[in-house]
Design a protein around this motif. Structure first.
Motif: not given
Length: 307
Positions: A52-71
């Protein structure tokens, strides 16, 4: 001061739990957002391969550039998780700002400002073991403003850019942000500083530009229900969208939600629906209707009824 990647606009979408999923990021991109972030993601969940968590970071082709935020709070887990994610994003962002009690409980988020040595260690191991840029999004302090030395240390450790929400953790999202604090940091550092907190209109943006001297700006809650705020910034105005325009945006957003979330789309869209209609007459009636809707067709019919 340059970011470690090119951006098409200096206006960024903040990471927000429950909101900055793939559909919403795509919509904001279409209105001119220059940089997107995933919602804050637990390093523990990714370390144990939570689907479920991996789905939350799925990237769209328009997501350039794109950051993944971790806590999180454990440097080893940050490194292990970041290595899994390097090929999925352009930057790893460390959350040192979230004031939510459940995040503070595990000594993560803004709690890292109480134990900066832990934050420094996380940065140090990430910079040593991953190739992608590393950034930090942080509050201006926990219960008192951060000392300038904290920011200088992050810069010395190799952080590529810093985003400062100009409120203390203890303020949560209330009170006027201290933009002079951001200005102090921006003047002292040689890396980019992104101004965040309370930017909810072009008029406010102009004030923040003047007070901070920053080149880059991040919008959070103000974009919920108003994703066109990025277009307003680029057009240098505060526009008043007609109800028909808002309804078209709602439908487009809902279609993106359905493509991504499938049968969960309408339920997950409800909070956005409420935000889009904030301030409109008869809003309680339509909010109640959407709260009981389950199918895409039902949701579209409700949107069509709004007048």
């Amino acid at each position: 001061m340059k970011l470690p990647f090119d951006v098409k606009s200096p206006y960024f979408l903040a990471p927000m739990a429950g909101y900055t999923d793939k559909p919403f990021r795509k919509l904001c991109r279409e209105f001119g957002c220059g940089l997107t972030f995933s919602e804050l993601i637990s390093v523990n969940a990714l370390y144990y391969d939570n689907k479920k968590t991996f789905k939350l970071i799925e990237r769209d082709v328009s997501d350039v550039p794109y950051c993944i935020q971790l806590f999180g709070s454990e440097p080893e887990l940050f490194v292990s998780t970041a290595k899994k994610l390097e090929g999925l994003c352009d930057c790893i962002d460390i959350n040192a700002g979230c004031p939510a009690p459940k995040v503070l409980k595990i000594k993560a988020g803004s709690y890292l400002l109480k134990e900066p040595d832990r934050l420094f260690e996380i940065v140090k191991v990430l910079k040593k073991q991953i190739k992608k840029p590393v950034s930090v999004k942080m509050r201006m302090g926990f219960d008192k403003p951060n000392d300038l030395s904290l920011y200088l240390r992050l810069q010395d450790l190799g952080v590529d850019f810093i985003t400062i929400h100009a409120r203390l953790k203890t303020q949560f999202f209330k009170g006027e942000p201290d933009y002079e604090h951001i200005a102090m940091v921006r003047d002292a550092l040689e890396i980019p500083v992104v101004a965040n907190g309370g930017i909810d209109s072009f008029l406010k943006l102009e004030k923040v530009k003047r007070l901070t001297g920053c080149e880059f700006f991040m919008v959070g809650q103000a974009a919920i229900g108003k994703p066109y705020i990025f277009e307003d910034f680029l057009n240098m105005q505060d526009s008043k969208r007609s109800l028909e325009d808002i309804k078209k945006i709602m439908k487009r957003h809902l279609i993106y939600m359905e493509e991504f979330w499938k049968e969960k789309a309408v339920v997950k869209f409800r909070k956005f629906f409420h935000a889009y209609l904030k301030g409109y007459p008869n809003v309680k009636k339509f909010n109640n209707m959407i709260n009981h809707a389950e199918s895409l067709n039902e949701a579209f019919d409700i949107i069509d009824m709004i007048q």
